[in-house]
Design a protein around this motif. Structure first.
Motif, PDB file in Angstrom:
ATOM      1  N   LEU A 268       0.819  -1.213   0.000  1.00  0.00           N
ATOM      2  CA  LEU A 268       0.000   0.000   0.000  1.00  0.00           C
ATOM      3  C   LEU A 268       0.853   1.264   0.000  1.00  0.00           C
ATOM      4  O   LEU A 268       0.364   2.359  -0.255  1.00  0.00           O
ATOM      5  CB  LEU A 268      -0.873   0.047   1.272  1.00  0.00           C
ATOM      6  N   LEU A 269       2.137   1.094   0.364  1.00  0.00           N
ATOM      7  CA  LEU A 269       2.953   2.283   0.636  1.00  0.00           C
ATOM      8  C   LEU A 269       3.186   3.204  -0.572  1.00  0.00           C
ATOM      9  O   LEU A 269       2.945   4.409  -0.461  1.00  0.00           O
ATOM     10  CB  LEU A 269       4.284   1.866   1.269  1.00  0.00           C
ATOM     11  N   PRO A 270       3.621   2.672  -1.744  1.00  0.00           N
ATOM     12  CA  PRO A 270       3.886   3.599  -2.853  1.00  0.00           C
ATOM     13  C   PRO A 270       2.655   4.422  -3.230  1.00  0.00           C
ATOM     14  O   PRO A 270       2.728   5.625  -3.410  1.00  0.00           O
ATOM     15  CB  PRO A 270       4.290   2.662  -4.010  1.00  0.00           C
ATOM     16  N   GLN A 271       1.525   3.729  -3.263  1.00  0.00           N
ATOM     17  CA  GLN A 271       0.293   4.410  -3.644  1.00  0.00           C
ATOM     18  C   GLN A 271      -0.116   5.452  -2.599  1.00  0.00           C
ATOM     19  O   GLN A 271      -0.561   6.544  -2.937  1.00  0.00           O
ATOM     20  CB  GLN A 271      -0.804   3.364  -3.764  1.00  0.00           C
ATOM     21  N   MET A 272       0.060   5.081  -1.345  1.00  0.00           N
ATOM     22  CA  MET A 272      -0.287   6.004  -0.269  1.00  0.00           C
ATOM     23  C   MET A 272       0.565   7.268  -0.377  1.00  0.00           C
ATOM     24  O   MET A 272       0.060   8.386  -0.292  1.00  0.00           O
ATOM     25  CB  MET A 272      -0.079   5.343   1.092  1.00  0.00           C
ATOM     26  N   LEU A 276      -0.628  11.104  -1.021  1.00  0.00           N
ATOM     27  CA  LEU A 276      -0.356  12.182  -0.063  1.00  0.00           C
ATOM     28  C   LEU A 276       0.393  13.342  -0.727  1.00  0.00           C
ATOM     29  O   LEU A 276       0.143  14.507  -0.440  1.00  0.00           O
ATOM     30  CB  LEU A 276       0.464  11.644   1.121  1.00  0.00           C
ATOM     31  N   LEU A 277       1.303  12.978  -1.649  1.00  0.00           N
ATOM     32  CA  LEU A 277       2.057  14.032  -2.352  1.00  0.00           C
ATOM     33  C   LEU A 277       1.130  14.820  -3.280  1.00  0.00           C
ATOM     34  O   LEU A 277       1.167  16.042  -3.326  1.00  0.00           O
ATOM     35  CB  LEU A 277       3.198  13.410  -3.167  1.00  0.00           C
ATOM     36  N   LYS A 278       0.281  14.058  -3.979  1.00  0.00           N
ATOM     37  CA  LYS A 278      -0.624  14.703  -4.937  1.00  0.00           C
ATOM     38  C   LYS A 278      -1.544  15.694  -4.229  1.00  0.00           C
ATOM     39  O   LYS A 278      -1.798  16.788  -4.715  1.00  0.00           O
ATOM     40  CB  LYS A 278      -1.451  13.609  -5.638  1.00  0.00           C
ATOM     41  N   ARG A 279      -2.008  15.305  -3.065  1.00  0.00           N
ATOM     42  CA  ARG A 279      -2.929  16.190  -2.335  1.00  0.00           C
ATOM     43  C   ARG A 279      -2.169  17.206  -1.459  1.00  0.00           C
ATOM     44  O   ARG A 279      -2.752  17.870  -0.627  1.00  0.00           O
ATOM     45  CB  ARG A 279      -3.873  15.339  -1.485  1.00  0.00           C
ATOM     46  N   LEU A 304       6.839  14.565  10.277  1.00  0.00           N
ATOM     47  CA  LEU A 304       6.677  13.108  10.320  1.00  0.00           C
ATOM     48  C   LEU A 304       7.325  12.513   9.080  1.00  0.00           C
ATOM     49  O   LEU A 304       6.896  12.763   7.946  1.00  0.00           O
ATOM     50  CB  LEU A 304       5.181  12.762  10.377  1.00  0.00           C
ATOM     51  N   LEU A 305       8.364  11.702   9.314  1.00  0.00           N
ATOM     52  CA  LEU A 305       9.129  11.127   8.207  1.00  0.00           C
ATOM     53  C   LEU A 305       8.452   9.842   7.722  1.00  0.00           C
ATOM     54  O   LEU A 305       8.217   8.933   8.521  1.00  0.00           O
ATOM     55  CB  LEU A 305      10.549  10.831   8.720  1.00  0.00           C
ATOM     56  N   LEU A 306       8.124   9.815   6.423  1.00  0.00           N
ATOM     57  CA  LEU A 306       7.460   8.621   5.880  1.00  0.00           C
ATOM     58  C   LEU A 306       8.405   7.777   5.032  1.00  0.00           C
ATOM     59  O   LEU A 306       8.343   6.555   5.053  1.00  0.00           O
ATOM     60  CB  LEU A 306       6.249   9.023   5.037  1.00  0.00           C
ATOM     61  N   LEU A 320       0.780   4.461   9.415  1.00  0.00           N
ATOM     62  CA  LEU A 320      -0.253   5.231   8.708  1.00  0.00           C
ATOM     63  C   LEU A 320      -0.996   4.327   7.720  1.00  0.00           C
ATOM     64  O   LEU A 320      -2.234   4.338   7.652  1.00  0.00           O
ATOM     65  CB  LEU A 320       0.415   6.412   7.984  1.00  0.00           C
ATOM     66  N   ALA A 321      -0.248   3.533   6.978  1.00  0.00           N
ATOM     67  CA  ALA A 321      -0.882   2.629   6.013  1.00  0.00           C
ATOM     68  C   ALA A 321      -1.733   1.575   6.735  1.00  0.00           C
ATOM     69  O   ALA A 321      -2.759   1.123   6.214  1.00  0.00           O
ATOM     70  CB  ALA A 321       0.179   1.953   5.160  1.00  0.00           C
ATOM     71  N   THR A 322      -1.300   1.201   7.925  1.00  0.00           N
ATOM     72  CA  THR A 322      -2.059   0.193   8.674  1.00  0.00           C
ATOM     73  C   THR A 322      -3.438   0.756   9.082  1.00  0.00           C
ATOM     74  O   THR A 322      -4.419   0.014   9.154  1.00  0.00           O
ATOM     75  CB  THR A 322      -1.263  -0.270   9.914  1.00  0.00           C
ATOM     76  N   ILE A 323      -3.494   2.051   9.307  1.00  0.00           N
ATOM     77  CA  ILE A 323      -4.794   2.664   9.628  1.00  0.00           C
ATOM     78  C   ILE A 323      -5.728   2.533   8.416  1.00  0.00           C
ATOM     79  O   ILE A 323      -6.893   2.157   8.549  1.00  0.00           O
ATOM     80  CB  ILE A 323      -4.611   4.149  10.042  1.00  0.00           C
TER      81      ILE A 323
END
Ligand code: ARG
Length: 583
Positions: A268-272, A276-279, A304-306, A320-323
């Motif tokens: 899920l991470l790359p898409q997430m 987040l960057l797009k928005r 917050l470092l992702l 964050l992705a787990t949420i």
């Protein structure tokens, strides 16, 4: 069994409304003067002024209406306007039923345990397992549907460290060759002791050697990006580690519905991140991806470092992705995290990021149920004699050895197997109770001398109370279901015990709302103590009057079942029979 405090509270609300002053809360509390009454209401003091009357006058008006209801045997106005109330014996006797009211119907995800692959579990993980399991059981018994997830630490830098260390020591292994072929069926493995030793060497190198640190970083990145050899190796290390982790949780009577880990959100991470960057919720900063969070109490929190500049995803990113994942999988009303208080800022930031990103509906609550550290006598985190962080395994062994030494070497009645099993149950109960008797958030000092004793506020004290009742019931030859006689109150301690038994709904609700197992542990201890007083003062088997004898047997059966019910909420098992210990 109804909640007596709520019942009285409701009565006060009704009277106030009858008097033309609707209120939402009757302000009923357990009495501050148990010698005078069972409960008190402070309503008159807090409303009199607003109603332009005196507390005493208002209290007397309320008293007048309530003095006629059969559930209240005694009511008085005392001091500046306290309304003191005592429950009638009839009400107490009739309310004594095993079933407790369900007070909530939510869907809750609870994240606890949190063991890490390859790292041996230490005492810090113990608290998460013990407290988490108890909070889960408390919530279930209140009516919630609870989903327990262990959330394994199986993905970040520690995995890269392990891989890099192994590569350094055994570069010839198949995992480190260029792979085109399938790496599914490899017979190579390592046992858990070897894996943890490997991890220790890796951690040392990581600390001391920059070159190795770089290797570990690269390995983390490559693992997270699907390197076939690394994935195959990681799967093996994870499987071995997991088997040992499962054993530890089994010992602690801790069970999970899901064994998901940080790695399960990798896809899920790359898409997430691109979302987040797009928005514009996340931004690129010095090659890394971060979220800037709002200022709090005049302090700007660190971003917050992702994703690190080396490409590796962080602990925060997986949380964050787990949420997101939990929202999709379970649609929960709340997600609870039973994690060390030192991760407070991490969770504050992750929760804020989740809200900013809209990854969680506003009505879903995210709660970090923090707990304090286990310290040694010196007030510093609990260590072994040789100065290492106390491992869970060592602590369990230490407790078991103490418990076994307290029991006789041999016994005519008990086999060696039963004695060993009993020692193990005592050990686990001692460790757990010592933990759960403290407020969740406070640090506590592990008391290696007293925690295993059968006297005092300890786990064994409670187990012996249950075993004693079992032995009385066995001597009286009553089966659990056979006693149906009514309760007779012939001694003040019997009334006191009934009142305590009927505090259960209040206790459970309090433990539930505060997510606080110590409320339950306090309660079981009180009940066990009252049982001791009762047993010292009231003959049971020797009682000549059959009706009183039966009543007392019924009462102790209730005490036993209530002790067992609450011990179960603490995930503490009580042996049916116990051999007297020597402590
Ligand atoms: N594995 C982590 C640790 O040992 C604990 C995980 C807690 N849960 C979470 N969702 N972050 O510190």
């Amino acid at each position: 069994m109804i909640n007596v405090r709520k019942f009285l509270n409701q009565k006060i609300i009704e009277v106030m409304s009858m008097l033309g002053h609707p209120v939402e809360d009757g302000l009923v509390l357990p009495s501050f003067r148990p010698d005078l009454s069972d409960y008190q209401s402070n309503i008159a003091m807090s409303w009199a002024k607003k109603l332009k009357t005196s507390p005493i006058t208002l209290a007397h008006k309320i008293l007048k209406v309530l003095s006629d209801i059969p559930e209240i045997s005694k009511i008085s106005v005392d001091g500046p306007g306290f309304i003191n109330m005592s429950i009638s014996e009839n009400f107490l006797i009739n309310n004594l039923k095993p079933a407790l009211p369900k007070i909530s119907h939510k869907k809750i995800v609870i994240d606890y345990g949190g063991a890490n692959i390859a790292k041996e579990m230490h005492v810090g993980h113990l608290r998460s397992a013990i407290i988490g399991e108890s909070i889960k059981r408390i919530m279930q018994s209140c009516g919630d549907e609870v989903i327990a997830d262990v959330h394994l630490g199986d993905w970040g830098t520690p995995m890269g460290m392990l891989i890099a260390q192994l590569k350094k020591e055994q570069p010839e292994l198949v995992f480190f060759k260029n792979h085109t072929k399938n790496l599914e069926n490899i017979s190579w493995s390592m046992n858990i002791a070897e894996i943890s030793a490997l991890y220790k060497r890796a951690a040392k190198n990581f600390k001391e050697n920059d070159d190795f640190k770089e290797q570990a970083r690269i390995a983390t990145y490559q693992l997270q990006n699907g390197d076939a050899g690394y994935i195959a190796l990681w799967k093996i290390l994870k499987a071995v580690s997991l088997a040992s982790i499962r054993k530890s949780y089994d010992k602690l009577l801790t069970t999970f519905d899901y064994w998901l880990g940080e790695s399960d959100v990798n896809d899920l991470l790359p898409q997430m991140l691109s979302d987040l960057l797009k928005r514009k919720i996340a931004v690129e900063s010095e090659g890394a991806i971060v979220i800037f969070l709002s200022e709090k109490e005049n302090r700007t929190p660190p971003p917050l470092l992702l994703k690190k500049s080396d490409g590796a995803y962080t602990y925060a990113a997986t949380d964050l992705a787990t949420i997101l994942q939990r929202g999709d999988m379970f649609h929960p009303d709340a997600i609870l995290y039973v994690v060390d208080a030192r991760q407070k800022e991490h969770f504050e930031q992750v929760f804020e990021a989740a809200r900013l990103a809209g990854y969680v509906k506003p009505e879903v609550s995210l709660e970090h149920l923090a707990f304090g550290t286990i310290n040694g006598k010196d007030g510093k985190p609990f260590k072994t004699r040789t100065g290492e962080a106390m491992k869970l395994k060592d602590l369990l062994n230490l407790a078991k050895d103490c418990a076994r030494a307290n029991l006789p070497k041999t016994s005519k009645e008990f086999s060696q197997r039963t004695l060993n099993k009993q020692a193990e149950q005592i050990a686990i109960a001692s460790i757990k109770y010592q933990d759960l008797k403290n407020n969740r958030v406070s640090n506590y000092i592990f008391d290696t001398e007293n925690f295993i004793k059968s006297e005092g506020k300890t786990g064994p004290y409670l187990l012996y109370a249950v075993a004693r009742i079992n032995s009385i019931l066995a001597k009286a030859k009553v089966k659990n279901s056979k006693i149906t006689d009514n309760i007779l109150i012939t001694h003040p301690i019997e009334r006191e015990i009934l009142l305590i038994l009927e505090k259960q709904p209040e206790i459970l609700e309090d433990a539930y709302t505060r997510r606080e197992p110590s409320v339950i542990s306090e309660y079981v201890y009180l009940l066990a103590q009252k049982f001791s007083t009762f047993y010292a003062e009231c003959p049971v088997i020797q009682e000549k009057d059959q009706r009183i004898r039966n009543s007392r047997l019924t009462l102790i059966k209730f005490i036993k079942n209530t002790l067992l019910y609450h011990l179960n909420l603490l995930a503490i098992e009580a042996p049916e029979k116990m051999l007297k210990d020597k402590s």
